[in-house]
Design a protein around this motif. Structure first.
Motif, PDB file in Angstrom:
ATOM      1  N   TYR A  23       0.845  -1.185   0.000  1.00 38.93           N
ATOM      2  CA  TYR A  23       0.000   0.000   0.000  1.00 38.93           C
ATOM      3  C   TYR A  23       0.882   1.236   0.000  1.00 38.93           C
ATOM      4  N   ARG A  52      -6.739  -8.903  10.697  1.00 34.98           N
ATOM      5  CA  ARG A  52      -6.861  -9.915   9.644  1.00 34.98           C
ATOM      6  C   ARG A  52      -5.856 -11.041   9.853  1.00 34.98           C
ATOM      7  N   VAL A  69     -19.316 -11.956  10.309  1.00 38.59           N
ATOM      8  CA  VAL A  69     -19.064 -10.634   9.729  1.00 38.59           C
ATOM      9  C   VAL A  69     -18.016 -10.717   8.624  1.00 38.59           C
ATOM     10  N   LYS A 125     -22.248  -8.306   0.421  1.00 35.75           N
ATOM     11  CA  LYS A 125     -23.341  -8.058   1.376  1.00 35.75           C
ATOM     12  C   LYS A 125     -24.429  -7.189   0.750  1.00 35.75           C
ATOM     13  N   CYS A 167      -2.858   5.765   8.463  1.00 36.83           N
ATOM     14  CA  CYS A 167      -3.774   5.432   7.383  1.00 36.83           C
ATOM     15  C   CYS A 167      -4.287   6.685   6.691  1.00 36.83           C
TER      16      CYS A 167
HETATM   17  C1  HEM Z   1      -3.575   0.949   6.653  1.00 34.95           C
HETATM   18  C2  HEM Z   1      -4.351   1.179   5.647  1.00 34.95           C
HETATM   19  C3  HEM Z   1      -5.680   0.543   5.430  1.00 34.95           C
HETATM   20  C4  HEM Z   1      -6.530   0.854   4.445  1.00 34.95           C
HETATM   21  C5  HEM Z   1      -6.290   1.866   3.351  1.00 34.95           C
HETATM   22  C6  HEM Z   1      -7.710   0.062   4.619  1.00 34.95           C
HETATM   23  C7  HEM Z   1      -8.837   0.117   3.843  1.00 34.95           C
HETATM   24  C8  HEM Z   1     -10.034  -0.449   4.221  1.00 34.95           C
HETATM   25  C9  HEM Z   1     -11.294  -0.164   3.663  1.00 34.95           C
HETATM   26  C10 HEM Z   1     -11.545   0.785   2.512  1.00 34.95           C
HETATM   27  C11 HEM Z   1     -12.217  -0.906   4.316  1.00 34.95           C
HETATM   28  C12 HEM Z   1     -13.692  -0.929   4.088  1.00 34.95           C
HETATM   29  C13 HEM Z   1     -14.105  -2.097   3.358  1.00 34.95           C
HETATM   30  C14 HEM Z   1     -15.574  -2.242   3.228  1.00 34.95           C
HETATM   31  O1  HEM Z   1     -16.156  -1.599   2.358  1.00 34.95           O
HETATM   32  O2  HEM Z   1     -16.148  -3.030   3.998  1.00 34.95           O
HETATM   33  C15 HEM Z   1     -11.529  -1.669   5.289  1.00 34.95           C
HETATM   34  C16 HEM Z   1     -12.106  -2.574   6.155  1.00 34.95           C
HETATM   35  C17 HEM Z   1     -11.408  -3.480   6.899  1.00 34.95           C
HETATM   36  N1  HEM Z   1     -10.041  -3.582   6.955  1.00 34.95           N
HETATM   37 FE1  HEM Z   1      -8.784  -2.172   6.310  1.00 34.95          FE
HETATM   38  N2  HEM Z   1      -7.529  -0.745   5.680  1.00 34.95           N
HETATM   39  C18 HEM Z   1      -6.306  -0.484   6.209  1.00 34.95           C
HETATM   40  C19 HEM Z   1      -5.742  -1.084   7.307  1.00 34.95           C
HETATM   41  C20 HEM Z   1      -6.287  -2.185   7.909  1.00 34.95           C
HETATM   42  C21 HEM Z   1      -5.771  -2.737   9.093  1.00 34.95           C
HETATM   43  C22 HEM Z   1      -4.563  -2.233   9.850  1.00 34.95           C
HETATM   44  C23 HEM Z   1      -6.536  -3.780   9.392  1.00 34.95           C
HETATM   45  C24 HEM Z   1      -6.446  -4.645  10.586  1.00 34.95           C
HETATM   46  C25 HEM Z   1      -6.051  -4.165  11.776  1.00 34.95           C
HETATM   47  C26 HEM Z   1      -7.529  -3.904   8.354  1.00 34.95           C
HETATM   48  C27 HEM Z   1      -8.471  -4.894   8.247  1.00 34.95           C
HETATM   49  C28 HEM Z   1      -9.728  -4.582   7.811  1.00 34.95           C
HETATM   50  C29 HEM Z   1     -10.919  -5.196   8.289  1.00 34.95           C
HETATM   51  C30 HEM Z   1     -10.993  -6.409   9.198  1.00 34.95           C
HETATM   52  C31 HEM Z   1     -11.981  -4.470   7.774  1.00 34.95           C
HETATM   53  C32 HEM Z   1     -13.408  -4.670   8.227  1.00 34.95           C
HETATM   54  C33 HEM Z   1     -14.490  -4.543   7.347  1.00 34.95           C
HETATM   55  C34 HEM Z   1     -14.867  -5.771   6.578  1.00 34.95           C
HETATM   56  O3  HEM Z   1     -14.061  -6.255   5.813  1.00 34.95           O
HETATM   57  O4  HEM Z   1     -15.985  -6.257   6.720  1.00 34.95           O
HETATM   58  N3  HEM Z   1      -7.354  -2.906   7.480  1.00 34.95           N
HETATM   59  N4  HEM Z   1     -10.201  -1.382   5.200  1.00 34.95           N
END
Ligand code: HEM
Ligand code: SF4
Lengths: 166, 550
Positions: free
Chosen positions: B46, B88, B182, B251, B419
């Motif tokens: 990224y 994750r 989820v 979803k 971020c």
């Molecule tokens: C660092 C830059 C990051 C960016 C640019 C980013 C971007 C995103 C975006 C755009 C979503 C929304 C997705 C949706 O529409 O549901 C999201 C959700 C998610 N991201 Fe990230 N993320 C970042 C870091 C992380 C980190 C650090 C983690 C874990 C600690 C992570 C794990 C997840 C998880 C588990 C979701 C939850 C929503 C879902 O998938 O249902 N991401 N992320």
């Protein structure tokens, strides 16, 4: 744009014909609408017929024509829009289409191998330099994890076969 | 542990070569940033606020001691000496130089690690129970199926350019520690009439539009796992929305066409492919099973004398009480290593800590380590007789904070510190909260509470499913946070309820404290947990107290 078929640069014999244009005396690529509307007339001609099928249209609608079509061109409006991958596999594996399956639109080198794995045998490449790299790109990987219609063995199956032959 | 063979190694080497070439083309200007972006994303690279970030896949959260050492090496050699374990079950490095990325990847590949499936609109790294193959609760090791899914989904030619990212989670225990409801697809292993199969749950997810997933099949015989997944993915790839990235997840498709219609389409597609090349016969499943080497467990008995004696020490007893769980093999235990020290950023570990954990895993835990979605680490197989020594060693490393499952075991996304999408900071807030609840006596009295923080609506910190959820909402001069109560990620998953207007950063810690004080007063008995009390009482009494002082 350069057309690469089975890994080699070729000249494109097909002319893309607009819906309101009269058909030339040459192999013609027509729209999905025209194919559906004028199928009988199109196939009655003494020239190969191809169709440009949009990625939002159910590819199974091509079932009545698969034996007669010489080219099906599936569209990648952006390389990120991957609907045509599913269409390609359905066309090859479900409908048993044997003719040329062409990828058109934003067809870039880093997608070539995926496209070929899904059944494309012709790539209408967006960039000249990428067309030069086709052969190399198709060799990026020698192992494939999942079965597709291209018939390449997966590690899982290869291991099992190896185990059986000892 | 799954042991890679020649196929996997060849594949990884080819992947590194491909990426090296892509970076070369980017550095020479042959590729511009826009063209490079999807290619780097496919390798977990990224572009963040300050630098390139590398996200490394840890398939189903399982690491060998040597793989942990490889991560420590990358932290030390290419980054600022630490890494961040994420929800994750992956790890992220925040400060890697583009020119050095191919070398870092090559070093990782030697340990069987890579950044595939950690980014991009592909099927992401499949996650599972960090207690897999150790907990007595499960019917089979779910990692077996996670590995089968890993192989099927790795660079899947049809599903690498999906409408959006796609996440699958799987569990084999009744107690869901993988948050399967989820995820885009959740799979729960269970048995029916002596046969093993899966409940298939589709369309869960957090982010802007949170949903709890719907069961589209109660029982899928295990031999059909891959063909069914392929049918779901195909239905999504062909029919999922692409006009708006906020509506592109499965979803939304399930919601818009309805669970019934979605299920009908999947079943119709599946009927066409169910007995094809993707069918898993017993030989195929056993071949994967054979690649998972079970540890050579020692024949031991429960509650050895050294352990019983050690429990007289109250500090050890406290740690034991919340970090140690029962194991399926007598004389063994599952140990959770808290990466949530008081005042520290949740989920961070230094290179020295990673190396030390690897050594401890070798000495005491059959060389195996897990990453949990709570951003902690787990040693799944520890000999009970070694627990006191392990604890002393962890304590020296600052890794024995006795707060697992308690209020300071906070999940937090990187937020505004790293971020580019963030509205607010998550890490400093988490640090302040851990300081406020640093008294372990008090935390133990409050008991089990999951507090989750996200820096924006994308919900990387899973705030929707925190017992207490905190969401950063604005980027004015001051950062504001919304608070939800009652969320759960387990087998009874539900989304939290908003308690009222957002509060400024300076007040969040106080508000959380008042909510917890209200709980302590209102609970029927100390055995009624916070989440149980919220469910019994509703959010009203908490809401009143939360805003009372304003
Ligand atoms: C660092 C830059 C990051 C960016 C640019 C980013 C971007 C995103 C975006 C755009 C979503 C929304 C997705 C949706 O529409 O549901 C999201 C959700 C998610 N991201 Fe990230 N993320 C970042 C870091 C992380 C980190 C650090 C983690 C874990 C600690 C992570 C794990 C997840 C998880 C588990 C979701 C939850 C929503 C879902 O998938 O249902 N991401 N992320
Ligand atoms: S929740 Fe928002 S702020 Fe936090 S990591 Fe995800 S995208 Fe960034």
């Amino acid at each position: 744009m350069p057309l690469v078929k089975h890994g080699k640069l070729v000249t494109d014999a097909f002319v893309t014909v607009a819906d309101d244009e009269t058909l030339p005396d040459a192999p013609a690529l027509v729209s999905a609408e025209r194919l559906l509307k004028e199928a009988d007339a199109l196939f009655a001609r003494n020239q190969p017929v191809g169709v440009i099928w949009p990625n939002s249209k159910d590819v199974l609608d091509l079932a009545p024509f698969v034996d007669r079509l010489a080219v099906v061109a599936l569209v990648f409006p952006k390389f990120r829009d991957g609907r045509a991958y599913t269409q390609a596999r359905l066309l090859r594996e479900r409908l048993g289409y044997k003719g040329e399956l062409r990828a058109i639109g934003n067809v870039l080198r880093d997608q070539f191998l995926l496209m070929v794995r899904c059944g494309f045998d012709a790539l209408d490449v967006a960039k000249e330099a990428d067309a030069q790299a086709v052969e190399k790109e198709l060799k990026t990987y020698s192992v494939f994890y999942q079965p597709t219609g291209d018939g390449r063995p997966t590690p899982l199956r290869a291991r099992l076969a190896a185990a059986r032959s000892v | 542990m799954y042991v890679y063979d020649e196929f996997d190694r060849t594949f990884l080497q080819e992947r590194v070569d491909e990426f090296r070439d892509q970076v070369r083309r980017r550095l020479s200007g042959e590729l511009n940033e826009e063209e490079f972006k999807p290619l780097r994303l496919m390798n977990g690279v990224y572009l963040q606020l300050h630098a390139y970030m590398l996200r490394i896949a840890i398939p189903y959260g399982t690491l060998s001691a040597d793989q942990m050492r490889a991560l420590a090496h990358v932290a030390r050699r290419y980054d600022r000496n630490y890494g961040h374990f994420t929800t994750r079950q992956n790890i992220q490095f925040n400060w890697i130089k583009l020119e050095e990325l191919p070398d870092a990847m090559a070093d990782l590949a030697r340990a069987g690690l890579h950044g595939l499936q950690t980014s991009g609109n592909c099927i992401r790294n499949t996650t599972t129970d960090p207690w897999a193959a150790a907990t007595p609760e499960e019917i089979e090791d779910p990692r077996l199926y996670a590995e089968i899914i890993r192989q099927w989904s790795t660079l899947h030619p049809e599903f690498t350019y999906l409408p959006r990212k796609f996440k699958i989670a799987i569990t084999a225990a009744k107690h869901d520690r993988a948050a399967i409801r989820v995820h885009d697809i959740g799979l729960r292993l269970h048995q029916r009439d002596g046969e093993t199969g899966f409940e298939v749950i589709v369309g869960g997810g957090l982010g802007r539009t949170p949903f709890v997933g719907k069961t589209i099949r109660e029982f899928l015989p295990r031999h059909h796992l891959l063909s069914y997944l392929e049918a779901v993915l195909r239905t999504y790839n062909a029919g999922g929305r692409r006009d708006n990235i906020y509506k592109a997840r499965i979803k939304i498709q399930v919601h818009e066409i309805g669970t019934e219609e979605f299920t009908r389409r999947v079943e119709e597609e599946w009927a066409q492919i169910k007995d094809g090349a993707l069918t898993l016969d017993d030989a195929a499943i056993d071949a994967i099973r054979a690649h998972f080497k079970e540890p050579d467990f020692e024949a031991l008995t429960d509650e050895p004398e050294v352990l019983v004696a050690a429990k007289a020490d109250s500090a050890f007893a406290r740690w034991f009480g919340n970090s140690v769980a029962p194991h399926k093999v007598p004389g063994h235990a599952i140990v959770t290593i808290s990466l949530k020290p008081v005042g520290g950023p949740p989920g961070d570990a230094t290179a020295e800590q990673m190396d030390a954990i690897a050594d401890l895993a070798d000495r005491f835990a059959y060389g195996e380590i897990r990453v949990a979605h709570e951003q902690n680490l787990t040693l799944p197989h520890v000999r009970q007789k070694d627990l006191p020594e392990l604890w002393r060693a962890l304590d020296k490393l600052g890794l024995a904070t006795p707060n697992v499952g308690l209020i300071s075991d906070i999940i937090a996304c990187p937020g505004l510190d790293y971020c580019s999408l963030a509205n607010a900071r998550s890490i400093p807030l988490a640090q302040d909260l851990t300081k406020r609840f640093a008294d372990h006596e008090r935390a133990a009295d409050i008991g089990r509470v999951h507090l989750n923080i996200s820096g924006c609506i994308n919900a990387c910190g899973h705030h929707h499913v925190g017992h207490i959820g905190i969401l950063g909402v604005e980027k004015k001069d001051e950062e504001f946070y919304q608070i939800t109560l009652g969320g759960k990620a387990n087998h009874k998953a539900r989304l939290g309820e908003l308690i009222g207007p957002a509060v400024p950063e300076s007040e969040v810690v106080d508000v959380v404290e008042r909510i917890l004080d209200a709980y302590v007063e209102l609970r029927q008995s100390p055995s009624e947990t916070f989440i149980a009390a919220v469910q019994r009482l509703g959010i009203e009494p908490f809401k009143e107290r939360a805003y009372a002082a304003r």
